[in-house]
Design a protein around this motif. Structure first.
Motif, PDB file in Angstrom:
ATOM      1  N   ARG A   4     -15.280  -4.767  70.249  1.00  0.00           N
ATOM      2  CA  ARG A   4     -16.050  -5.796  70.682  1.00  0.00           C
ATOM      3  C   ARG A   4     -17.181  -5.293  71.323  1.00  0.00           C
ATOM      4  O   ARG A   4     -16.898  -4.336  72.419  1.00  0.00           O
ATOM      5  N   CYS A   5     -18.356  -5.720  71.338  1.00  0.00           N
ATOM      6  CA  CYS A   5     -19.505  -5.592  71.702  1.00  0.00           C
ATOM      7  C   CYS A   5     -20.367  -6.662  72.430  1.00  0.00           C
ATOM      8  O   CYS A   5     -20.194  -7.735  71.784  1.00  0.00           O
ATOM      9  N   LEU A   6     -21.297  -6.433  73.617  1.00  0.00           N
ATOM     10  CA  LEU A   6     -22.009  -7.423  74.098  1.00  0.00           C
ATOM     11  C   LEU A   6     -23.434  -6.715  74.005  1.00  0.00           C
ATOM     12  O   LEU A   6     -23.608  -5.863  74.612  1.00  0.00           O
ATOM     13  N   ARG A   7     -24.537  -7.534  73.437  1.00  0.00           N
ATOM     14  CA  ARG A   7     -25.817  -6.779  73.736  1.00  0.00           C
ATOM     15  C   ARG A   7     -26.472  -8.041  73.891  1.00  0.00           C
ATOM     16  O   ARG A   7     -26.979  -8.859  73.521  1.00  0.00           O
ATOM     17  N   THR A   8     -27.211  -7.817  75.449  1.00  0.00           N
ATOM     18  CA  THR A   8     -28.058  -8.549  76.088  1.00  0.00           C
ATOM     19  C   THR A   8     -29.404  -8.631  75.775  1.00  0.00           C
ATOM     20  O   THR A   8     -30.273  -9.399  75.693  1.00  0.00           O
ATOM     21  N   THR A   9     -29.757  -7.442  74.882  1.00  0.00           N
ATOM     22  CA  THR A   9     -30.881  -7.071  74.236  1.00  0.00           C
ATOM     23  C   THR A   9     -31.258  -7.976  73.038  1.00  0.00           C
ATOM     24  O   THR A   9     -32.242  -8.264  72.737  1.00  0.00           O
ATOM     25  N   ASP A  10     -30.239  -8.470  72.424  1.00  0.00           N
ATOM     26  CA  ASP A  10     -30.304  -9.348  71.304  1.00  0.00           C
ATOM     27  C   ASP A  10     -30.334 -10.803  71.791  1.00  0.00           C
ATOM     28  O   ASP A  10     -30.540 -11.672  70.664  1.00  0.00           O
TER      29      ASP A  10
END
Ligand code: SER
Length: 388
Positions: free
Chosen positions: A65-71
């Motif tokens: 699982r990943c979290l990207r605030t850039t997206d």
């Protein structure tokens, strides 16, 4: 194929080719990592890509699982989510990139039944430091897959320094005409899989040096792949969002962009809480706080009586189960409503403070500092309240 079947097929395909399944990490990188959240499958494996031997060998496969605030700004389009799962494979100094691309092509076409005529690849075209990736180009030419060469879009790194390398991306045609144009010119080509030839390390001064071993790191967004295979128009229409599609419209009447943002942010908030983060004014806790407050701001724009307490616990438990998290759904739900209460109180205080004569005219930096430090009102909230 539903999402679980895709995961099983993927893992089995790579296990048959000598890969060991590793369990994905949480969203929290180990202490000392400067990044707030795990942003890709390779992130928890950085030290192994840099040469440390992995206890399970040189070929690995997982779901991370990943979290990207850039997206965050792209959330709401048909392919981006704040929290998502990534199917990943690694060759830690073992096989080369062409083998990875060959297996990737086989997995998509034979394992998942994707029409080979709907694929397009991109390949690193070379710059003044690293040459054209001829091996990848030739592999795609042999397979009859059209290739576009790019420079910046085909270079992958997890940050300004550290392991990096040229990559080759695989795109799937989503238009309702026969495929046309190329991935950089037509957004109906959707990227599904990135194969990174992770052989370099970027130093602080910008120089590239070879890593101790030549790795391959691949990552494929699971929700995106699933929705494409299921013929759905967006990630929000794939099977993992089925309970949200079923339950949220009966609760709050939202247009499609708002529905997507509300579901994405609430689902992400649940996973972040499930990994042990609590709302706070800095760091990870602040990302969580922003996710919840963005949902509330949107919900209350049309109807201030909407409450997170109405959110069915089923959506919380479905999300925790899907991400294999063991937290108590009722407690996670409670944390969302506690944060809602804090935000409500903050808004009330903000409105009272901003009604004072001192804050009626234009505000300068000192005013914003005072409102933040003394009353806990962030600048963006002050700006929003003054527009009410
Ligand atoms: N690290 C690459 C990515 O995140 C491939 O896994 O796209």
């Amino acid at each position: 194929m539903d999402t679980e079947q895709i995961v099983r097929t993927f893992v089995e395909f790579y296990e048959d080719r000598g890969h060991h399944r590793i369990s994905g990490s949480t969203l929290l990188p180990p202490p000392g990592d400067p990044v707030l959240f795990t942003t890709s499958g390779m992130h928890p494996l950085t030290s192994y890509l840099e040469g440390r031997p992995h206890p399970l060998g040189r070929r690995l496969v997982d779901v991370q699982r990943c979290l990207r605030t850039t997206d965050l700004d792209e959330v709401g389009d048909s392919t981006h989510l704040t929290v998502f799962e990534m199917l990943g494979t690694w060759s830690l100094g073992d096989y080369e990139g062409v083998r990875s691309l060959d297996w990737g092509h086989r997995f998509l076409t034979e394992g998942l039944g994707v029409d080979p005529g709907l694929l397009h690849a991109t390949v690193f075209g070379g710059d003044d430091q690293v040459g054209l990736d001829t091996a990848s180009l030739e592999l795609w030419q042999e397979r009859g897959v059209p290739v576009e060469l790019t420079v910046n879009d085909n270079w992958w790194s997890n940050g300004p320094v550290g392991p990096c390398g040229p990559d080759s991306e695989i795109f799937l045609w989503t238009g309702d005409t026969p495929p046309r144009s190329t991935p950089t010119r037509d957004s109906r080509w959707v990227e599904v899989w990135n194969h990174v030839m992770m052989r370099h390390r970027r130093l602080d001064d910008g120089r590239l040096v070879p890593l101790p071993q030549r790795n391959v790191d691949t990552g494929m967004g699971l929700e995106r792949l699933a929705s494409l295979l299921q013929g759905e128009p967006s990630v929000y229409d794939g099977d993992v969002f089925e309970p949200w599609r079923r339950l949220v419209p009966g609760l709050w009447s939202l247009d499609e962009p708002s529905f997507r943002l509300v579901c994405d942010h609430l689902r992400s908030a649940v996973v972040v809480i499930g990994d042990g983060v609590r709302p706070a004014g800095t760091g990870r806790g602040y990302v969580l706080r922003r996710l919840v407050r963005r949902v509330l701001t949107l919900l209350w724009r049309d109807d201030p009586s909407r409450r997170l307490g109405d959110l069915p616990v089923e959506l919380v438990s479905h999300t925790l189960d899907h991400f294999r998290q063991t937290g108590d759904p009722a407690l996670v739900h409670q944390m969302l409503t506690d944060e809602e209460r804090r935000f409500t109180r903050l808004l009330e205080r903000g409105r009272q403070v901003l009604a004072r004569p001192r804050f009626r005219g234009p505000l300068d930096d000192d005013d914003f500092h005072y409102l933040h430090d003394t009353h806990g009102l962030p600048r963006e909230l002050v700006t929003a309240l003054r527009q009410e």
